[in-house]
Scaffold this motif. Sequence first.
Motif, short mmCIF file in Angstrom:
data_model
loop_
_atom_site.label_atom_id
_atom_site.label_comp_id
_atom_site.label_asym_id
_atom_site.label_seq_id
_atom_site.Cartn_x
_atom_site.Cartn_y
_atom_site.Cartn_z
N MET A 30 0.86 -1.18 0.00
CA MET A 30 0.00 0.00 0.00
C MET A 30 0.90 1.23 0.00
SD MET A 30 -2.84 1.29 2.74
CE MET A 30 -3.99 0.00 2.36
N GLY A 31 0.63 2.14 -0.95
CA GLY A 31 1.44 3.34 -1.04
C GLY A 31 0.60 4.58 -1.18
N LEU A 32 0.97 5.62 -0.46
CA LEU A 32 0.30 6.92 -0.51
C LEU A 32 1.28 7.93 -1.07
CD1 LEU A 32 -2.03 8.87 0.39
CD2 LEU A 32 -0.78 9.09 2.54
N SER A 33 0.85 8.70 -2.07
CA SER A 33 1.65 9.76 -2.66
C SER A 33 2.93 9.19 -3.25
CB SER A 33 1.90 10.85 -1.61
OG SER A 33 2.48 11.99 -2.21
N ILE A 34 4.09 9.58 -2.73
CA ILE A 34 5.34 9.05 -3.28
C ILE A 34 5.44 7.54 -3.05
CG2 ILE A 34 6.78 9.48 -1.25
CD1 ILE A 34 9.00 10.36 -3.22
N SER A 52 -0.47 -7.78 -4.28
CA SER A 52 -1.46 -6.78 -4.67
C SER A 52 -0.89 -5.40 -4.41
CB SER A 52 -2.77 -6.96 -3.90
OG SER A 52 -2.57 -6.68 -2.52
N LEU A 53 -1.45 -4.41 -5.12
CA LEU A 53 -1.07 -3.01 -4.94
C LEU A 53 -2.32 -2.20 -4.59
CD1 LEU A 53 1.21 -2.40 -8.06
CD2 LEU A 53 1.96 -2.50 -5.67
N SER A 54 -2.23 -1.37 -3.57
CA SER A 54 -3.25 -0.37 -3.26
C SER A 54 -2.54 0.97 -3.29
CB SER A 54 -3.86 -0.61 -1.87
OG SER A 54 -4.55 -1.82 -1.84
N LEU A 55 -2.85 1.78 -4.30
CA LEU A 55 -2.13 3.03 -4.51
C LEU A 55 -3.11 4.19 -4.39
CD1 LEU A 55 -0.06 1.86 -7.60
CD2 LEU A 55 0.52 1.66 -5.18
N CYS A 56 -2.81 5.13 -3.52
CA CYS A 56 -3.72 6.24 -3.22
C CYS A 56 -3.02 7.58 -3.40
CB CYS A 56 -4.19 6.13 -1.77
SG CYS A 56 -4.92 4.55 -1.35
#
Length: 90
Positions: A30-34, A52-56
Amino acid sequence: MNDGPYTIAQLTDDAIGLLDALKIEKVHFMGLSIGGMIGQQLGACYPERILSLSLCNTASEMPPRSLWEERFEIARAQGIAGLVDGTIKR
């Protein structure tokens, strides 16, 4: 050790290095912004390591450094807490 600025590729390789050091084979990332930019690079370059990727709130390219200068100054003067209000408004 590099004094920066760091590239997304370097940060991605650091993430893989951390996973290797911790002996973690695959992750749900899971990644937020950068962090989302790093997640995109992980998925593109190391798909075998990603479940899996959770990108916000992210983008596929880094905006010019000049857009970040004000945030850098706020972070230096006030720490991360100083960035909260502006981040929430965006």
